[in-house]
Design a protein around this motif. Structure first.
Motif, PDB file in Angstrom:
ATOM      1  N   PRO A  24       0.835  -1.217   0.000  1.00 63.45           N
ATOM      2  CA  PRO A  24       0.000   0.000   0.000  1.00 63.45           C
ATOM      3  C   PRO A  24       0.868   1.266   0.000  1.00 63.45           C
ATOM      4  O   PRO A  24       1.866   1.337   0.720  1.00 63.45           O
ATOM      5  CB  PRO A  24      -0.800  -0.110   1.308  1.00 63.45           C
ATOM      6  CG  PRO A  24      -0.812  -1.562   1.635  1.00 63.45           C
ATOM      7  CD  PRO A  24       0.484  -2.106   1.120  1.00 63.45           C
ATOM      8  N   GLY A  25       0.504   2.214  -0.825  1.00 66.00           N
ATOM      9  CA  GLY A  25       1.186   3.502  -0.839  1.00 66.00           C
ATOM     10  C   GLY A  25       2.534   3.522  -1.540  1.00 66.00           C
ATOM     11  O   GLY A  25       3.122   4.586  -1.729  1.00 66.00           O
ATOM     12  N   LYS A  26       3.041   2.363  -1.933  1.00 68.80           N
ATOM     13  CA  LYS A  26       4.402   2.306  -2.461  1.00 68.80           C
ATOM     14  C   LYS A  26       4.458   1.529  -3.785  1.00 68.80           C
ATOM     15  O   LYS A  26       4.872   2.052  -4.803  1.00 68.80           O
ATOM     16  CB  LYS A  26       5.300   1.639  -1.421  1.00 68.80           C
ATOM     17  CG  LYS A  26       6.768   1.634  -1.784  1.00 68.80           C
ATOM     18  CD  LYS A  26       7.619   1.210  -0.592  1.00 68.80           C
ATOM     19  CE  LYS A  26       9.074   1.023  -0.965  1.00 68.80           C
ATOM     20  NZ  LYS A  26       9.340  -0.202  -1.690  1.00 68.80           N
ATOM     21  N   ILE A  64      -3.718  -4.950  -6.964  1.00 68.87           N
ATOM     22  CA  ILE A  64      -4.327  -4.613  -5.672  1.00 68.87           C
ATOM     23  C   ILE A  64      -3.218  -4.285  -4.683  1.00 68.87           C
ATOM     24  O   ILE A  64      -2.056  -4.657  -4.884  1.00 68.87           O
ATOM     25  CB  ILE A  64      -5.204  -5.759  -5.110  1.00 68.87           C
ATOM     26  CG1 ILE A  64      -4.341  -7.004  -4.810  1.00 68.87           C
ATOM     27  CG2 ILE A  64      -6.321  -6.113  -6.077  1.00 68.87           C
ATOM     28  CD1 ILE A  64      -5.109  -8.111  -4.076  1.00 68.87           C
ATOM     29  N   THR A  65      -3.577  -3.560  -3.639  1.00 71.41           N
ATOM     30  CA  THR A  65      -2.609  -3.273  -2.582  1.00 71.41           C
ATOM     31  C   THR A  65      -3.020  -4.048  -1.328  1.00 71.41           C
ATOM     32  O   THR A  65      -4.214  -4.186  -1.031  1.00 71.41           O
ATOM     33  CB  THR A  65      -2.574  -1.766  -2.264  1.00 71.41           C
ATOM     34  OG1 THR A  65      -3.915  -1.301  -2.088  1.00 71.41           O
ATOM     35  CG2 THR A  65      -1.916  -0.991  -3.389  1.00 71.41           C
ATOM     36  N   HIS A  93      -7.445  -2.298  -8.857  1.00 69.82           N
ATOM     37  CA  HIS A  93      -8.472  -3.340  -8.827  1.00 69.82           C
ATOM     38  C   HIS A  93      -8.866  -3.756  -7.412  1.00 69.82           C
ATOM     39  O   HIS A  93      -9.399  -4.854  -7.207  1.00 69.82           O
ATOM     40  CB  HIS A  93      -8.015  -4.539  -9.658  1.00 69.82           C
ATOM     41  CG  HIS A  93      -7.767  -4.206 -11.103  1.00 69.82           C
ATOM     42  ND1 HIS A  93      -6.515  -3.851 -11.576  1.00 69.82           N
ATOM     43  CD2 HIS A  93      -8.614  -4.099 -12.159  1.00 69.82           C
ATOM     44  CE1 HIS A  93      -6.590  -3.586 -12.872  1.00 69.82           C
ATOM     45  NE2 HIS A  93      -7.853  -3.720 -13.255  1.00 69.82           N
ATOM     46  N   ASN A  94      -8.594  -2.896  -6.441  1.00 67.43           N
ATOM     47  CA  ASN A  94      -8.964  -3.225  -5.051  1.00 67.43           C
ATOM     48  C   ASN A  94     -10.455  -3.529  -4.918  1.00 67.43           C
ATOM     49  O   ASN A  94     -10.841  -4.544  -4.337  1.00 67.43           O
ATOM     50  CB  ASN A  94      -8.596  -2.074  -4.106  1.00 67.43           C
ATOM     51  CG  ASN A  94      -7.111  -2.093  -3.744  1.00 67.43           C
ATOM     52  OD1 ASN A  94      -6.401  -3.035  -4.103  1.00 67.43           O
ATOM     53  ND2 ASN A  94      -6.649  -1.066  -3.037  1.00 67.43           N
ATOM     54  N   GLN A 140      -8.742   0.805   3.906  1.00 69.27           N
ATOM     55  CA  GLN A 140      -7.872   1.828   3.330  1.00 69.27           C
ATOM     56  C   GLN A 140      -7.426   2.820   4.404  1.00 69.27           C
ATOM     57  O   GLN A 140      -6.251   3.188   4.484  1.00 69.27           O
ATOM     58  CB  GLN A 140      -8.617   2.544   2.211  1.00 69.27           C
ATOM     59  CG  GLN A 140      -7.703   3.384   1.330  1.00 69.27           C
ATOM     60  CD  GLN A 140      -8.299   3.637  -0.039  1.00 69.27           C
ATOM     61  OE1 GLN A 140      -9.488   3.376  -0.268  1.00 69.27           O
ATOM     62  NE2 GLN A 140      -7.489   4.135  -0.949  1.00 69.27           N
ATOM     63  N   LEU A 141      -8.395   3.187   5.241  1.00 69.09           N
ATOM     64  CA  LEU A 141      -8.110   4.098   6.351  1.00 69.09           C
ATOM     65  C   LEU A 141      -7.057   3.503   7.282  1.00 69.09           C
ATOM     66  O   LEU A 141      -6.170   4.207   7.784  1.00 69.09           O
ATOM     67  CB  LEU A 141      -9.418   4.329   7.136  1.00 69.09           C
ATOM     68  CG  LEU A 141      -9.633   5.696   7.780  1.00 69.09           C
ATOM     69  CD1 LEU A 141      -9.612   6.804   6.733  1.00 69.09           C
ATOM     70  CD2 LEU A 141     -10.959   5.697   8.546  1.00 69.09           C
TER      71      LEU A 141
END
Lengths: 398, 398
Positions: free
Chosen positions: B42-44, B72-73, B373-374, B393-394
């Motif tokens: 995520p984020g990277k 997807i993350t 595609h999450n 996500q939060l």
């Protein structure tokens, strides 16, 4: 079914391939348990039976690439043609690496074979593939490496385009056609119909270029030959040691600082000339000299040990004599395997590099003598009698 | 079933791979129709999202190797772990190229995953493989090429060991693990149980050396670097032309005589200094000069055309700019394919080199944006609600 069977048990491959790309494919299939029946020309056999080096008169080239296969002889013209078609009826796969059109001229092209066995997967390896304007050009490894762009990117600044020391176009095509065969078989098992797999040496080389072509397609810049360094980071290169060369791969700032300490020049870690990767790439020639001022006075093994102990990725540049004695490669990974050959005696062959946990690939038997399995295959599989076999031999068909 | 489906339709691959060797494998699987779900941090995301060259800020390196995949993350620690296991329950294959032990440390090693999905095929690519004393050493392409012996055989007499201009160790390992996955799937389909596929960069390079290792194992001679010529025949080498280099591959007496006529020195065909292949190999340096006395005054294309017209195998040494415009390679063989990317715009990617007649591989969609595609995967496949996704996500889980 027996869960200890091999990964590819139950697959029967009719193998018309010669020399390298095709035999490399069927070698892997045999190592993983497929039944490979290699067809050779009566009285002559695969050209590589006469390729050096030899052990007791047997070609190590042939013995390595053809272990685990059954060997039969069959003239694909005349009477042999019907026998070949009988084999095709009982096969899952036919593999060949003739020049495109050769099988068609023999009346044995895919369109013919699929009529008698719609489930057949037909795989062909050639220099340029079975379509396009260069389709009929002769294709050899060096032509694949040259035409596919690999030579243009290999070598040194100001130096000549350089081929890979091994027959890399053949190897890449051999791996790729194996993927094609296994994919087509999966599809065949689902829908009941085979298809043709067409792999070219040139295409296989092009596919291997990955970022090299993207540099040109995106930036319009033709990648130059830059020796052993890479464009994106430094020090990530080869360095001369006392008794050979080593590779050091320090792709970021942290690793660079570790390198500085390892080469006993800790002050470099704070040197502003080298404190970002971009600066190091620009000043790569200076850095190479600095690192070599240390590596040149140490042996390869010492350099590698020091770097690894410091947490820096490093490796010797192994020559073949080191490779075959390496405790990891030859030992734990079993990349060299003993095989007793009836004529050559004890040989050492390259092991299968695809490691499967439940059904490990293994070398099943030595490469066949010319026609060694004629009786087993023509008798056992096709039901020909001993008399019929004798007559076929007399007629030069097998 | 629909006979027009793709070769690998119905296969679901959970793809944890980064950079090159692993993504190259799952790229081929996706091109042939497998559903590939690429998991990124995520984020990277995959490091190669930040690798040059860029088009409108998008990495061509990433876009080429990750086309056709869903992105997807997912953070594999904490809450993300359970979600990952849910994906594994619905997967045929997991592929990763972490250093051995990494997945075990996350509690997601093969022994854990096979408990929740015994049919799973688990494939791992690493520098040195998942066994042996060097198992935990960092493995990069240059280390695979150095350690596996390839560099020692590539290059020029008196010159340095030379790497392949492309990341060949990664490419060889990527092809090889694809073969392992497809073989293990075939076995799984027969007996209902998956297994682990373990492929090392170093082993893959060793396997590519074919005759090079056999020369040492049989004759005890360490193969030297001999540039572009081969040990067994001459002239089969590169030659300098007016505007570049060409390859001429004349492996026998007949072809040699054709070369002599083509270079307008017919008297050489009867010259006793060169009338056997063995003599030509010995006098290779003289022959190179004789051939270059002609090639140096002709353009690459003229040399190749003259040789091919004379029946002699020959080829240009293509640079990348020639490659991408070649009517055979780029045209008929479709080795460069247009792909519209939502941010980068029109891009040209490398086509799939494995040509299947009934189910041709093709590039399905552009590489995913990070986490694109999450919703489709976590919502559609795992049934998470929009609220749950928002919370994940939060929490930084996806």
């Amino acid at each position: 079914m027996n869960p200890t069977r091999d990964a590819l048990s139950g697959l029967r491959i009719i193998d018309l391939t010669r020399v390298l790309a095709g035999p490399f494919c069927t070698m892997m299939l045999a190592d993983m348990g497929a039944e490979v029946i290699k067809i050779e020309q009566p009285g002559k056999g695969d050209d590589t039976r006469h390729f050096a080096p030899f052990q007791n008169g047997e070609s190590a080239y042939y013995m390595n690439l053809n272990r685990g296969k059954q060997g039969i002889t069959l003239d694909l013209k005349g009477q042999g043609k019907e026998i070949f078609l009988d084999l095709v009826r009982k096969a899952d796969v036919v593999v060949e690496n003739f020049r495109p059109g050769t099988m068609d001229k023999l009346g044995l092209g895919y369109d013919t074979l699929k009529e008698i066995n719609p489930k057949l997967v037909y795989a062909a390896v050639s220099g340029f593939g079975d379509s396009g304007p260069y389709r009929l050009r002769p294709g050899y490894d060096i032509i694949g490496q040259a035409m596919g762009g690999l030579m243009s990117t290999t070598g040194w600044p100001g130096g000549e385009p350089t081929r890979s020391g091994t027959a890399m176009a053949d190897v890449l095509a051999g791996l790729s056609v194996t993927i094609g065969i296994l994919s087509a078989l999966r599809h065949r098992d689902q829908i009941g119909v085979g298809q043709k797999v067409d792999v070219a040496l040139v295409d296989s080389v092009v596919a291997s270029l990955e970022i090299i072509t993207q540099i040109y397609l995106t930036d319009g810049r033709i990648p130059e030959r830059i020796g052993n360094r890479y464009e994106s980071c430094y020090p990530y290169d080869s360095f001369t040691a006392k008794d050979g060369s080593v590779v050091i791969a320090a792709a970021n700032d942290k690793l660079w600082r570790l390198v500085c300490h390892a080469i006993e020049q800790p002050e470099l870690a704070f040197d502003e000339r080298f404190d970002t990767n971009a600066k190091r790439v620009e000043r790569h020639a200076e850095i190479k000299l600095l690192i070599e001022s240390w590596t040149r006075s140490h042996n390869v093994d010492d350099v590698v040990e020091t770097m690894l102990a410091a947490g820096v990725p490093a490796s010797p540049i192994n020559t073949v004599d080191r490779l075959v004695r390496d405790p990891h490669i030859a030992g734990a990974r079993q990349m060299f395997v003993d095989m007793e050959h009836p004529k050559a005696g004890k040989t050492k062959l390259t092991g299968c590099h695809i490691k499967l946990s439940a059904t490990p690939a293994h070398l099943r038997s030595p490469a066949p003598q010319l026609g060694e399995h004629n009786a087993a295959v023509f008798g056992g599989l096709l039901g020909l009698t001993a008399d019929e076999l004798a007559q076929l031999q007399l007629d030069g068909v097998i």
